[in-house]
Design a protein around this motif. Sequence first.
Motif, PDB file in Angstrom:
ATOM      1  N   SER A  12       0.839  -1.196   0.000  1.00 22.33           N
ATOM      2  CA  SER A  12       0.000   0.000   0.000  1.00 22.33           C
ATOM      3  C   SER A  12       0.878   1.252   0.000  1.00 22.33           C
ATOM      4  O   SER A  12       1.772   1.393   0.827  1.00 22.33           O
ATOM      5  N   GLY A  13       0.644   2.131  -0.950  1.00 27.71           N
ATOM      6  CA  GLY A  13       1.438   3.349  -1.072  1.00 27.71           C
ATOM      7  C   GLY A  13       2.560   3.249  -2.089  1.00 27.71           C
ATOM      8  O   GLY A  13       3.275   4.226  -2.333  1.00 27.71           O
ATOM      9  N   GLU A  14       2.700   2.057  -2.696  1.00 30.01           N
ATOM     10  CA  GLU A  14       3.789   1.883  -3.668  1.00 30.01           C
ATOM     11  C   GLU A  14       3.629   2.814  -4.870  1.00 30.01           C
ATOM     12  O   GLU A  14       4.591   3.453  -5.308  1.00 30.01           O
ATOM     13  N   GLU A  15       2.426   2.888  -5.407  1.00 34.49           N
ATOM     14  CA  GLU A  15       2.234   3.679  -6.620  1.00 34.49           C
ATOM     15  C   GLU A  15       2.551   5.147  -6.386  1.00 34.49           C
ATOM     16  O   GLU A  15       3.179   5.807  -7.219  1.00 34.49           O
ATOM     17  N   GLU A  16       2.139   5.686  -5.234  1.00 34.64           N
ATOM     18  CA  GLU A  16       2.432   7.084  -4.934  1.00 34.64           C
ATOM     19  C   GLU A  16       3.940   7.309  -4.797  1.00 34.64           C
ATOM     20  O   GLU A  16       4.480   8.321  -5.254  1.00 34.64           O
ATOM     21  N   THR A  17       4.621   6.339  -4.174  1.00 35.34           N
ATOM     22  CA  THR A  17       6.064   6.480  -3.972  1.00 35.34           C
ATOM     23  C   THR A  17       6.822   6.398  -5.289  1.00 35.34           C
ATOM     24  O   THR A  17       7.753   7.162  -5.537  1.00 35.34           O
ATOM     25  N   VAL A  18       6.426   5.473  -6.157  1.00 35.73           N
ATOM     26  CA  VAL A  18       7.137   5.286  -7.408  1.00 35.73           C
ATOM     27  C   VAL A  18       6.896   6.457  -8.357  1.00 35.73           C
ATOM     28  O   VAL A  18       7.700   6.728  -9.256  1.00 35.73           O
ATOM     29  N   ARG A  19       5.796   7.174  -8.160  1.00 35.35           N
ATOM     30  CA  ARG A  19       5.513   8.335  -8.994  1.00 35.35           C
ATOM     31  C   ARG A  19       6.268   9.581  -8.553  1.00 35.35           C
ATOM     32  O   ARG A  19       6.355  10.553  -9.304  1.00 35.35           O
ATOM     33  N   ALA A  20       6.796   9.558  -7.347  1.00 35.93           N
ATOM     34  CA  ALA A  20       7.433  10.760  -6.806  1.00 35.93           C
ATOM     35  C   ALA A  20       8.572  11.251  -7.694  1.00 35.93           C
ATOM     36  O   ALA A  20       8.740  12.455  -7.913  1.00 35.93           O
TER      37      ALA A  20
END
Length: 723
Positions: free
Chosen positions: A349-357
Amino acid sequence: MQFTSTSIRRLLLCTTLLCFISLAPSVHGQKPEESQTSQATGDVVRISTELVQTDVTVFDRQGRFVDDLRREQFELRVDGKAVPISFFERVGASSAPASKVAVERASNQRRKIVFFLDDLHLAADSIEQVRKSLLQFIDSEVGGNDEVAIVAASGRIGFLQQFTDHKAVMRAAVARIKYRSNAVQDTGSLPMTEYIALRISQGDRDALNYYTNELLRSLQFQYSLPKYGGKGAGYMAGSESDQAERMVMQRAQAMMTQSAANSTATLSALESFLRSSAQTPGRKHVLFISDGFFMLGNPAFAQKMERITDAAARSGSVIYTVNARAFAERSRMIATKPGMLGGSDKFNSGEEETVRAALFALAENTGGRALLDSDAFGANAAAALKETFNYYLLAWRPESETQKIEKFRRVEVSILNRPELIVRVPRGFLEPETNAPKKASIQTASLKSTATDLQPAAASFSTKQELPVRISAEFLNTPDNGMVLSASTQIATDALAYGEGSKQSAAIDLAGVVLNEEGSPVSSFGTRLNVDPLTDESPGQSPSVIYNYRAPLKPGIYQLRVAAREDKTGRVGRASQWIEIPDLSHGRLTLSSLFLGGQEIRAGEKRAGASSAPQMQFSVNHRFDANSRLSFFLFIYNAQPAPGGGAASSLTAEIQVMQDKRIALTIPPQKVTTEPSTDIRRIPYGGSFPLRSLRAGSYILRVTVTDRSAQTSATQDVRFHIE
């Protein structure tokens, strides 16, 4: 309109003689090229210790460019301190009525488009979708005034990673895009994603406890453990649990080391390309295409981002980041499917937001935008190009010596009393420019004294233009030599150093090299041209010299590079051009290159080294007066013979003049007439038409020949300019 007239037949005959008789080089004079008013320098962002320039785009809440802003409305801050704006200019299309000069300038403006593929972080299905989307964009969206560079972070595209307007080169670059298995290796029995490894390395005890627990279970240690994640959760004392935890930590750290190496390689490749592209004038529109990657947990990434921001500002580049996963219809970057991780799924959970940073940071720091939620590749690219075509150019001077220390300077721009407006600007730069790459030794070879010594300079990527050099590369097929490259180099001679009293001869060292698509040389030439000064008694002499070179080549994609150096001053000029040599053995209808503006060389115009045989010199610079007629010719190959043998009788030709993607002039299809003695393997065709109906600007001449017997057609394009 005139086609296959007596004058054109004479033109074709002379040219055929020229092509068939000899492959020897020749030198002669040509009519002067008119001086051109240079375009405004606003297309290039320059940064120095004397003056700093930056481009700014301003949008309203609906995403529309705000076109009516004035200098006094902008507030510029460097490191938080207000700085006076020394220079201000609105660049690009304007909503105001365009003047004739503005229309011509807009028609001549060439877009520089970069597709930077982060193939170190692109999954196999993403790569496939990217390749398809790029080919569609090249076919439908790239216009005559576009120059495109397709670049891969891995460097796999190699020599083809250059700006070009040649679509065959673009397609060849796309063909080299392959899936590169660069996934972070995980040796554990229970799959661990990069994101979970990141969480563990950053101190996530829940994730660490879970993987330690599972490791102990897999090793079949015979004791129970408290449930992970709960209050007071922990492991019983003992070497087994401590060792298992260390093993999980080492596993996560090893994965993050691999991940950091991949991310660093991507960012380094991006910075390297941006810095090298600073040699190419004009604003660059960079579309960074990636599945995303991690930049957290490594302090070196912040410095890397500053260097990329600086490199983008110096090269005039704006980065728009594109989410490849969106148009590849992927929802995750992980290799495993949902559910395969068992209970560890919750830690993603939260991977997509982190990888988009990282994608957000690249775009925002360079004045661009992150396009991460759309699955329409073409729409993303079109939106980026539209937004970056209009901008404001601001310049200021450093106020004190403290701004000249090696440090990243943060730049902020706002619009006074307009808080609702969205301002995009490169976030800063490094000052002074001590981090620019050193000039390669290959460029210093241009200072040596002979044409042979110029060969390395001709092969370099530099666009240095102290000496005006124009080249033209065409191909045709000859009976004796097969496919032949016909290359012409034109050098302006009116500004050469002729010595005291302008009475001495000037000398130009000239070198050229033909490189294949791997960047390996396949042919070369070198010579010294001696140029006599013009006198009042020789009005027929013209202030330019042309050197012709011909070489047989096999089918393929090639690049011609030429370097010239004036002997007395050491001034250097370079030019390059791509050309595709087709394969006629397939039997498909094919056209030779288009030759423009042929004129027979008169005896008084010949220079040393010119052949005594009849010759036809075609335009090298492809620039024509608005009141003139444009003449052209080509050869038609692999046409079907007429019934009963003899020359083909079912060929028609259509002529179009394009300005970018707009049709400016159309000449309806006309029958290609042939003589009984015409060589069916090489059918000549030519014509001429007046230019008076076209405004000054850059155009594409397109000739389409259709063979009705074979129900096939072939097209050939060439760029020309009306003054």
